[in-house]
Design a protein around this motif. Structure first.
Motif, PDB file in Angstrom:
ATOM      1  N   ARG A 226       3.400  -4.245  -0.827  1.00  0.00           N
ATOM      2  CA  ARG A 226       3.469  -3.798   0.797  1.00  0.00           C
ATOM      3  C   ARG A 226       4.358  -1.941   0.630  1.00  0.00           C
ATOM      4  NH1 ARG A 226       2.029  -7.189   5.750  1.00  0.00           N
ATOM      5  NH2 ARG A 226      -0.070  -8.502   5.226  1.00  0.00           N
ATOM      6  N   TRP A 227       5.694  -2.857   0.896  1.00  0.00           N
ATOM      7  CA  TRP A 227       6.107  -1.786   1.339  1.00  0.00           C
ATOM      8  C   TRP A 227       6.517  -1.150  -0.310  1.00  0.00           C
ATOM      9  CZ3 TRP A 227      10.510  -0.919  -2.243  1.00  0.00           C
ATOM     10  CH2 TRP A 227      10.665  -2.442  -3.430  1.00  0.00           C
ATOM     11  N   GLY A 228       6.527  -1.691  -1.685  1.00  0.00           N
ATOM     12  CA  GLY A 228       6.418  -0.509  -2.976  1.00  0.00           C
ATOM     13  C   GLY A 228       5.068  -0.240  -2.912  1.00  0.00           C
ATOM     14  N   VAL A 229       4.083   0.367  -2.445  1.00  0.00           N
ATOM     15  CA  VAL A 229       2.711   1.669  -2.533  1.00  0.00           C
ATOM     16  C   VAL A 229       3.400   2.521  -1.536  1.00  0.00           C
ATOM     17  CG1 VAL A 229       0.671   2.126  -1.436  1.00  0.00           C
ATOM     18  CG2 VAL A 229       1.243  -0.610  -2.760  1.00  0.00           C
ATOM     19  N   VAL A 230       3.800   1.979  -0.573  1.00  0.00           N
ATOM     20  CA  VAL A 230       4.346   3.176  -0.057  1.00  0.00           C
ATOM     21  C   VAL A 230       5.507   3.883  -0.790  1.00  0.00           C
ATOM     22  CG1 VAL A 230       5.524   3.830   2.513  1.00  0.00           C
ATOM     23  CG2 VAL A 230       3.809   2.113   2.636  1.00  0.00           C
ATOM     24  N   ALA A 231       6.636   3.141  -1.262  1.00  0.00           N
ATOM     25  CA  ALA A 231       7.805   4.216  -2.029  1.00  0.00           C
ATOM     26  C   ALA A 231       7.281   4.792  -3.228  1.00  0.00           C
ATOM     27  CB  ALA A 231       8.412   2.512  -2.299  1.00  0.00           C
ATOM     28  N   VAL A 232       5.932   3.654  -4.073  1.00  0.00           N
ATOM     29  CA  VAL A 232       5.452   4.354  -5.182  1.00  0.00           C
ATOM     30  C   VAL A 232       4.748   5.828  -4.488  1.00  0.00           C
ATOM     31  CG1 VAL A 232       3.256   4.823  -7.018  1.00  0.00           C
ATOM     32  CG2 VAL A 232       5.448   2.632  -6.927  1.00  0.00           C
TER      33      VAL A 232
ATOM     34  N   VAL B 162       9.799   2.421  -9.733  1.00  0.00           N
ATOM     35  CA  VAL B 162      10.299   3.547 -10.393  1.00  0.00           C
ATOM     36  C   VAL B 162       9.237   3.991 -11.603  1.00  0.00           C
ATOM     37  CG1 VAL B 162      12.569   5.364 -10.992  1.00  0.00           C
ATOM     38  CG2 VAL B 162      12.355   4.012  -9.221  1.00  0.00           C
ATOM     39  N   ALA B 163       9.469   3.306 -12.662  1.00  0.00           N
ATOM     40  CA  ALA B 163       8.518   2.681 -13.289  1.00  0.00           C
ATOM     41  C   ALA B 163       7.263   3.461 -13.493  1.00  0.00           C
ATOM     42  CB  ALA B 163       8.288   1.810 -14.687  1.00  0.00           C
ATOM     43  N   THR B 164       6.407   2.829 -12.142  1.00  0.00           N
ATOM     44  CA  THR B 164       5.180   2.347 -12.062  1.00  0.00           C
ATOM     45  C   THR B 164       4.985   3.766 -11.327  1.00  0.00           C
ATOM     46  OG1 THR B 164       4.841   0.389 -11.258  1.00  0.00           O
ATOM     47  CG2 THR B 164       3.142   1.909  -9.785  1.00  0.00           C
ATOM     48  N   GLY B 165       5.603   3.952 -11.048  1.00  0.00           N
ATOM     49  CA  GLY B 165       6.038   5.565 -10.075  1.00  0.00           C
ATOM     50  C   GLY B 165       5.794   6.725 -10.611  1.00  0.00           C
ATOM     51  N   THR B 166       6.444   6.839 -11.466  1.00  0.00           N
ATOM     52  CA  THR B 166       6.233   7.970 -13.207  1.00  0.00           C
ATOM     53  C   THR B 166       5.562   8.104 -13.307  1.00  0.00           C
ATOM     54  OG1 THR B 166       8.880   7.265 -13.078  1.00  0.00           O
ATOM     55  CG2 THR B 166       8.090   8.905 -14.667  1.00  0.00           C
ATOM     56  N   LEU B 167       4.797   6.863 -14.350  1.00  0.00           N
ATOM     57  CA  LEU B 167       3.979   6.549 -14.679  1.00  0.00           C
ATOM     58  C   LEU B 167       2.567   7.088 -13.980  1.00  0.00           C
ATOM     59  CD1 LEU B 167       1.651   5.320 -16.742  1.00  0.00           C
ATOM     60  CD2 LEU B 167       1.455   3.419 -15.549  1.00  0.00           C
ATOM     61  N   LEU B 168       2.458   6.847 -12.542  1.00  0.00           N
ATOM     62  CA  LEU B 168       0.554   7.162 -12.103  1.00  0.00           C
ATOM     63  C   LEU B 168       1.501   8.901 -11.685  1.00  0.00           C
ATOM     64  CD1 LEU B 168       0.793   4.678  -9.132  1.00  0.00           C
ATOM     65  CD2 LEU B 168      -0.737   5.467 -10.815  1.00  0.00           C
ATOM     66  N   ALA B 169       2.418   9.909 -12.023  1.00  0.00           N
ATOM     67  CA  ALA B 169       3.234  10.849 -11.441  1.00  0.00           C
ATOM     68  C   ALA B 169       2.646  11.314 -13.291  1.00  0.00           C
ATOM     69  CB  ALA B 169       3.868  11.164 -11.419  1.00  0.00           C
ATOM     70  N   MET B 170       2.236  10.773 -13.862  1.00  0.00           N
ATOM     71  CA  MET B 170       1.947  11.145 -15.186  1.00  0.00           C
ATOM     72  C   MET B 170       0.704  11.241 -16.113  1.00  0.00           C
ATOM     73  SD  MET B 170       2.243  12.895 -18.499  1.00  0.00           S
ATOM     74  CE  MET B 170       4.558  12.838 -18.697  1.00  0.00           C
TER      75      MET B 170
ATOM     76  N   VAL C 203      -2.425  11.093  -3.136  1.00  0.00           N
ATOM     77  CA  VAL C 203      -3.564  10.666  -2.549  1.00  0.00           C
ATOM     78  C   VAL C 203      -4.661   9.775  -3.547  1.00  0.00           C
ATOM     79  CG1 VAL C 203      -5.393  10.708  -0.740  1.00  0.00           C
ATOM     80  CG2 VAL C 203      -3.624  11.727  -0.320  1.00  0.00           C
ATOM     81  N   LEU C 204      -4.590  10.625  -4.617  1.00  0.00           N
ATOM     82  CA  LEU C 204      -5.684   8.884  -5.516  1.00  0.00           C
ATOM     83  C   LEU C 204      -5.141   8.404  -6.156  1.00  0.00           C
ATOM     84  CD1 LEU C 204      -6.934  12.385  -7.477  1.00  0.00           C
ATOM     85  CD2 LEU C 204      -8.348  11.233  -5.728  1.00  0.00           C
ATOM     86  N   ALA C 205      -3.825   8.709  -6.546  1.00  0.00           N
ATOM     87  CA  ALA C 205      -3.051   7.652  -7.268  1.00  0.00           C
ATOM     88  C   ALA C 205      -2.536   6.424  -6.125  1.00  0.00           C
ATOM     89  CB  ALA C 205      -1.018   8.199  -8.048  1.00  0.00           C
ATOM     90  N   THR C 206      -2.218   6.746  -5.063  1.00  0.00           N
ATOM     91  CA  THR C 206      -1.942   5.468  -4.289  1.00  0.00           C
ATOM     92  C   THR C 206      -3.395   4.843  -4.058  1.00  0.00           C
ATOM     93  OG1 THR C 206      -0.192   6.955  -2.879  1.00  0.00           O
ATOM     94  CG2 THR C 206      -0.985   4.754  -1.896  1.00  0.00           C
ATOM     95  N   VAL C 207      -4.078   5.104  -3.521  1.00  0.00           N
ATOM     96  CA  VAL C 207      -5.508   4.536  -3.126  1.00  0.00           C
ATOM     97  C   VAL C 207      -5.633   3.918  -5.148  1.00  0.00           C
ATOM     98  CG1 VAL C 207      -8.223   4.509  -3.378  1.00  0.00           C
ATOM     99  CG2 VAL C 207      -6.633   6.395  -2.127  1.00  0.00           C
ATOM    100  N   THR C 208      -5.615   4.006  -5.940  1.00  0.00           N
ATOM    101  CA  THR C 208      -5.356   3.321  -7.782  1.00  0.00           C
ATOM    102  C   THR C 208      -4.908   2.326  -7.609  1.00  0.00           C
ATOM    103  OG1 THR C 208      -6.582   5.714  -8.398  1.00  0.00           O
ATOM    104  CG2 THR C 208      -5.740   3.902  -9.969  1.00  0.00           C
ATOM    105  N   LEU C 209      -3.974   2.624  -7.000  1.00  0.00           N
ATOM    106  CA  LEU C 209      -2.183   1.559  -7.270  1.00  0.00           C
ATOM    107  C   LEU C 209      -2.950   0.670  -6.180  1.00  0.00           C
ATOM    108  CD1 LEU C 209      -0.049   0.728  -8.153  1.00  0.00           C
ATOM    109  CD2 LEU C 209       1.309   1.881  -6.581  1.00  0.00           C
ATOM    110  N   ALA C 210      -3.130   0.541  -5.038  1.00  0.00           N
ATOM    111  CA  ALA C 210      -3.830   0.066  -3.929  1.00  0.00           C
ATOM    112  C   ALA C 210      -4.897  -0.972  -4.466  1.00  0.00           C
ATOM    113  CB  ALA C 210      -3.900   0.809  -2.519  1.00  0.00           C
ATOM    114  N   GLY C 211      -5.739  -0.245  -5.866  1.00  0.00           N
ATOM    115  CA  GLY C 211      -6.640  -1.126  -5.988  1.00  0.00           C
ATOM    116  C   GLY C 211      -6.657  -2.033  -7.521  1.00  0.00           C
TER     117      GLY C 211
END
Length: 464
Positions: A134-140, A64-72, A109-117
């Motif tokens: 794997r599932w963490g990227v989709v959830a984020v 959740v913290a990672t998703g919130t960070l990327l959203a910011m 989309v941009l954040a998901t690509v960045t996280l995968a990298g």
């Protein structure tokens, strides 16, 4: 008439159908609603602590913290710009809503690509728990989309000064999420099973998306425009970019320690520390409710700067002293109540909580004054104050967390909050041409106003 609403500016709506309440009155109502939110949040935290334990809770908190960070990071702080532009009456809501949805999708989309990298690097353990890549990227990704959409639409309502609706929707989202979590915990207990972090994450993702849809449903009268329609998005972006730096840095002050703890201590430490942080930041209930009302009120105000600054100073000192009272209660009972309520597995959260309380308490001033600086169109001043706090956060986190664990993180956070608050009070005093102590010490007029407002609310309750 319904189709015309989509093309009406905010000022038109205010002239025909909206009468804003006084700032203090709106803040008290927002505070009362937030109290219910705190109760639900506490009950939910207790259920999660007993039903999942520190490790599973920590794994879910990290995602959740990672998703919130990327959203910011990728959100560009458009929410502050949305509130400002809508409150100033320079947005056409229907066009803005459509564009915000497209922007949120692109940002995700941009954040998901960045996280995968990033997960291919040594930083992976600090972003998602091992084995959940794997599932963490989709959830984020889904969590971030919900956060962005909900935040954008929520900001439109705040700009319209529809604070009660915003509070109720947030409350509905909490109730929904808690209900699902509680039902799952009961079902697992009856079957003698242990719930996983993945289950908790997906429930939280679903709750976030549900809240976004509730905000959109509330704004449905304005969903009548087209993609070619004027919106005010360009002005939103222009305002938001300076705010972005301030908000981004302040967010790192709030959350960077979670990632340091995840990297140096592990997910169990994240679970223990995030509980302490969540409890300590309940003190921001007061200043958060005030700042939520204050920002659009100042942005839309036609009063002179002296009146606005005096009102801000009053809300600042009232928020501070109420937070001090609440902090004293937490400090006196936390050592006994926290293990009793959340379980002995979370006893190690107590020292971190005690170290967090001083900094979180004093930072209530910064929450209020930050809204004033943003409301007068000077978000860059918030950036300067937040930058000072970030330097303290990074320096102390790197030194203290490897040796002191979550206690070191708590000390670093308190020192960062103190540094940020001192800086923002100094900037406010300069801008408002008043003494810094004017934002700190309660006056006799403050007490008289509180009594008068309480009597007003009681009279309205009796009349209804």
């Amino acid at each position: 008439m319904k189709h015309l609403l989509g093309f009406m500016r905010v000022t038109d709506l205010r002239d025909t159908s909206y009468k804003p309440s006084s700032l203090l009155y709106s803040s008290i109502h927002s505070f009362a609603t937030s109290l219910l939110s705190v109760v639900i949040g506490m009950v939910s935290s207790i259920a999660i602590a007993w039903g999942f334990g520190p490790a599973a809770k920590g794994s879910a908190d990290l995602i959740v913290a990672t998703g919130t960070l990327l959203a910011m990071v990728f959100g560009l702080s458009l929410q502050s710009g949305i509130v400002y532009v809508v409150a100033r009456g320079r947005a056409i809501i229907s066009g803005l809503l459509v564009r915000l949805a497209l922007v949120a999708l692109f940002q995700t989309v941009l954040a998901t690509v960045t996280l995968a990298g990033l997960l291919q690097t040594t930083l992976a353990p600090a972003l998602v728990p091992p084995g959940s890549e794997r599932w963490g990227v989709v959830a984020v990704a889904l969590l971030m989309l919900g956060i962005l959409l909900g935040g954008h639409y929520r900001s439109v309502l705040i700009g319209l000064e529809e604070i009660p609706r915003v509070n109720l929707i947030n409350l509905y989202g909490q109730i929904l999420t808690f209900s699902v979590i509680f039902a799952l915990i009961c079902a697992a207990w009856l079957q003698g099973q242990q719930l996983s972090a993945e289950t908790l994450v997906w429930v939280q993702v679903g709750g976030t998306i549900a809240v976004a849809f509730l905000f959109l449903w509330t704004l449905r009268p304005w969903l009548t425009g087209s993609l070619r329609q004027e919106s005010g998005l360009s002005e939103v972006i222009t305002y938001s970019l300076p705010s972005y730096l301030a908000n981004m840095i302040q967010f790192l002050n709030y959350r960077l320690d979670i990632f340091f703890v995840g990297y140096f201590v592990g997910v169990n430490g994240v679970g223990l520390y995030s509980l302490a942080v969540g409890i300590a930041q309940l003190l921001w209930l007061v200043s958060g409710a005030t700042s939520q009302v204050l920002f659009p009120n100042i942005a839309a105000s036609s009063e002179d700067r002296v009146s606005v600054s005096q009102r801000t100073a009053r809300m600042s000192r009232l928020s501070l002293w109420l937070s001090i009272v609440l902090s004293g209660g937490l400090a006196s009972g936390g050592d006994m109540l926290l293990p009793l309520i959340f379980g002995t597995a979370f006893r190690e959260s107590v020292p971190a909580l005690m170290w967090l309380l001083p900094g979180v308490t004093i930072f209530s001033i910064a929450n209020v004054i930050g809204s004033y600086l943003a409301g007068i169109g000077k978000p860059h001043l918030n950036f300067l104050a937040a930058l000072i706090g970030l330097v303290v956060t990074i320096a102390l986190d790197a030194v203290l967390i490897p040796s002191l664990g979550i206690v070191g993180a708590a000390i670093a956070s308190s020192m960062s909050y103190l540094a940020t608050t001192l800086a923002i009070v100094a900037l406010f005093a300069r801008e408002a041409s008043i003494s810094p102590m004017h934002a700190l010490l309660v006056t006799r007029d403050d007490l008289s106003l509180i009594v008068a407002t309480a009597r007003r609310i009681r009279g309205e309750q009796h009349a209804s």
